[in-house]
Design an enzyme around this catalytic site. Structure first.
Site, PDB file in Angstrom:
ATOM      1  N   ASN A  67      52.213  53.401  50.532  1.00 29.77           N
ATOM      2  CA  ASN A  67      51.929  53.848  51.902  1.00 29.77           C
ATOM      3  C   ASN A  67      53.214  54.220  52.629  1.00 29.77           C
ATOM      4  O   ASN A  67      53.638  53.581  53.587  1.00 29.77           O
ATOM      5  CB  ASN A  67      51.155  52.769  52.669  1.00 29.77           C
ATOM      6  CG  ASN A  67      51.876  51.438  52.719  1.00 29.77           C
ATOM      7  OD1 ASN A  67      52.598  51.084  51.802  1.00 29.77           O
ATOM      8  ND2 ASN A  67      51.688  50.705  53.801  1.00 29.77           N
TER       9      ASN A  67
ATOM     10  N   GLY B  62      47.587  45.313  59.963  1.00 31.92           N
ATOM     11  CA  GLY B  62      48.568  44.718  59.065  1.00 31.92           C
ATOM     12  C   GLY B  62      49.325  43.546  59.646  1.00 31.92           C
ATOM     13  O   GLY B  62      49.556  43.450  60.852  1.00 31.92           O
TER      14      GLY B  62
ATOM     15  N   ASP C 244      49.344  40.647  50.977  1.00 34.98           N
ATOM     16  CA  ASP C 244      49.011  41.914  51.643  1.00 34.98           C
ATOM     17  C   ASP C 244      50.035  42.200  52.748  1.00 34.98           C
ATOM     18  O   ASP C 244      49.698  42.650  53.835  1.00 34.98           O
ATOM     19  CB  ASP C 244      47.594  41.902  52.194  1.00 34.98           C
ATOM     20  CG  ASP C 244      46.975  43.292  52.257  1.00 34.98           C
ATOM     21  OD1 ASP C 244      47.415  44.169  51.479  1.00 34.98           O
ATOM     22  OD2 ASP C 244      46.057  43.511  53.064  1.00 34.98           O
TER      23      ASP C 244
END
Length: 420
Positions: free
Chosen positions: A97, A326, A307
Site C-alpha cells: 500500500n 489503521g 496489521d
C-alpha cells in the site's frame, strides 16, 4: 557480530530437548556457535544479560505496512524494519500500500534492496492487479522471481469473481499465493464500523458481518473449482471462522489471519468516537472476538498479525467518518498477545506462517544462522505514546496494559536491543 546470550530460557516447542531449558547461547559471525549450560566466550564477544531473559526462534508478522515509497512521512523502509526488529520480529510480510504500488519486478527489487540489513527481514507482497485497480493481473510471475512472497490488492476486495478465478489458475503454474480481502464492497458500501447495537447508538454507518462472510463463501467456492493457494487476510467474524474451518475439512488449500486488535477489543470501545479504533475490517462483537480466539487456539486461524499501519496525525484528527483506517501494532503485539494467550501459545503463534510464504524458518541449534526473539514474558507493561518507536503514533493501545516486555531480536546481521 559476536554475542553471548547469558542464562536465557528457551521457548521452542519444536525442539523438545531445549524447550523450557535455561542455556547460554553463543553467536559468532551471525551463526549459533554453541548452546550449553555455561559458555565462556572470547574477548571479542559482547555478553548480554537481561532480567528473566527468554528467547525463541524469530517471530514473523504477516501484515505490516510502512510508507516508502510515496508516504515516507508515515514510515520509511529502513526505520520500519528497525522498529520491527526492536519489537521482536526477525521477519515481516510487507503490504503493497504505497505510492506507486509494487506491481512490477523492479518495484519488488527496490523494496528488498532498500530494507536489506536494516532490521527485520522484509518480504514484500506484490499487487494482484496492475495499479491495484482490480482489472488486469499484475506481473505476478516476474514479481515472484524478484522476491514477492504473495499477491494482494491491499484491503481492496476482488470485485470480479472471474478475475480471482483466473488469478488462482495462473498462479498454480509457479506456486503463487493469492490474497483476497474478505469484504463485499456492495454490501459494506459506505459503512465505517461494525453494523449492530453500537453503530446504531453512535449514529455511524455500519458494515454488516454479512459483507465479510458472503465474500469468503464466494472465494472458497472459486477455490474449490480452480484449485491453487488462497490466503484470506484479517478475518473478523464468527461465521468467517466456521466457513474456513469447513473449507479446510474439504481439503482446500486456504489459510487465513486475524488482526490482534480483533482479538483484544470489541466495537464497544467506539463510544468516544476515537479514530484510533477505526480499522478495516472493523472491530466486531464479543461473540465474534471469542470465536476468533477459539479459531486461533484450534489452528483454524493460521496467523495472528499486528496489521501495523502507520497513519499521519492529520488523517486521524478529523471526524470519524473522514478519518483514515489503521492502527500501529508492532510495538504492542507481543504484550497484548501474551496477555490473551500466555507465553507458550503466544510464541507458537508468533512463529507460525513462514511455510505459507515459502520462507525458511529459523532453527535453534548449533551451526544454524541466528534468528532469535528476546523477551520477558512476566510483569505488567503499560503502553505509552512515549514508548512507541514508529514515526507515526496512531496506536489504539496507548494507555492500555499488556503482559511482559520485548527486549529485541537477533538476526545474522545484527543484534537489536532496546536501550536500558
Amino acid at each position: 557480530m559476536n554475542i553471548l546470550l547469558k542464562s536465557a530460557r528457551i521457548l521452542d516447542d519444536q525442539n523438545k530437548s531445549l524447550h523450557g531449558k535455561v542455556r547460554d547461547i553463543w553467536i559468532k559471525n551471525g551463526v549459533i556457535e554453541k548452546i550449553a549450560t555455561s559458555v565462556t566466550p572470547d574477548s571479542r564477544t559482547k555478553v548480554i544479560e537481561l532480567p528473566n531473559l527468554h528467547i525463541s526462534p524469530g517471530w514473523i508478522d504477516s501484515s505490516v505496512s510502512f510508507g516508502e515509497p510515496g508516504y515516507e512521512e508515515r514510515e520509511t523502509l529502513a526505520h520500519g524494519a528497525r522498529v520491527a526488529a526492536l519489537s521482536g520480529f526477525t521477519d515481516i510480510i510487507l503490504n503493497p500500500n504505497t505510492n506507486p504500488v509494487p506491481d512490477t519486478s523492479g518495484d519488488i527489487v527496490f523494496v528488498k534492496k532498500t530494507a536489506a540489513g536494516k532490521g527485520a527481514h522484509v518480504h514484500p507482497l506484490g499487487t494482484l492487479t496492475r495499479l491495484s485497480a482490480g482489472t488486469d493481473l499484475a506481473e505476478m510471475y516476474d514479481m515472484q522471481k524478484a522476491g514477492a512472497v504473495a499477491f494482494y490488492d491491499f484491503k481492496s476486495p476482488v470485485t470480479h469473481a472471474n478475475l480471482l478465478k483466473i488469478a488462482l489458475q495462473y498462479a498454480q503454474g509457479f506456486g503463487g499465493l493469492v490474497f483476497s480481502f474478505p469484504m463485499d464492497a456492495s454490501i459494506a458500501a459506505t459503512g465505517t464500523v461494525n453494523e449492530g447495537d453500537t453503530s446504531t447508538k453512535l449514529g455511524l454507518r455500519g458494515i454488516p458481518a454479512l459483507a465479510e462472510e458472503i465474500q469468503i463463501a464466494r472465494d472458497l467456492s472459486i477455490l474449490e473449482y480452480t484449485g491453487g493457494k488462497l490466503h484470506i487476510p484479517t478475518i473478523s467474524t464468527a461465521r468467517a471462522v466456521s466457513l474456513i474451518s469447513e473449507a479446510k475439512k474439504k481439503g482446500l488449500d486456504v489459510s487465513c489471519s486475524v488482526a490482534i486488535h480483533n482479538l483484544f477489543h470489541t466495537d464497544e470501545v467506539l463510544h468516544e468516537y476515537d479514530t484510533h479504533f477505526k480499522v478495516m475490517p472493523p472491530l466486531r462483537t464479543a461473540k465474534d472476538r471469542e470465536a476468533l480466539r477459539k479459531g486461533v487456539r484450534n489452528g483454524v486461524i493460521d496467523m495472528v498479525t499486528s496489521d501495523h499501519m502507520p497513519i499521519d496525525i492529520e488523517e486521524k484528527r478529523v471526524e470519524f467518518d473522514r478519518a483514515a483506517y489503521g492502527s500501529l501494532g508492532l510495538e504492542s503485539f507481543f504484550v497484548i498477545l501474551n496477555s490473551i494467550f500466555g507465553p507458550e501459545l503466544a510464541v507458537e503463534i508468533l512463529t507460525r506462517g513462514r511455510q505459507r510464504f515459502s520462507l525458511e524458518s529459523p532453527v535453534l541449534k548449533e551451526g544454524a544462522r541466528a534468528g532469535l526473539s528476546l523477551f520477558n514474558p512476566e510483569g505488567e507493561y503499560f503502553i505509552s505514546k512515549e514508548g512507541l518507536l514508529s514515526t507515526s503514533k496512531n496506536s489504539m493501545y496507548i494507555g492500555k496494559k499488556g503482559k511482559g516486555r520485548v527486549y529485541g531480536s537477533v538476526t545474522e546481521h545484527q543484534v537489536y536491543l532496546h536501550k536500558a
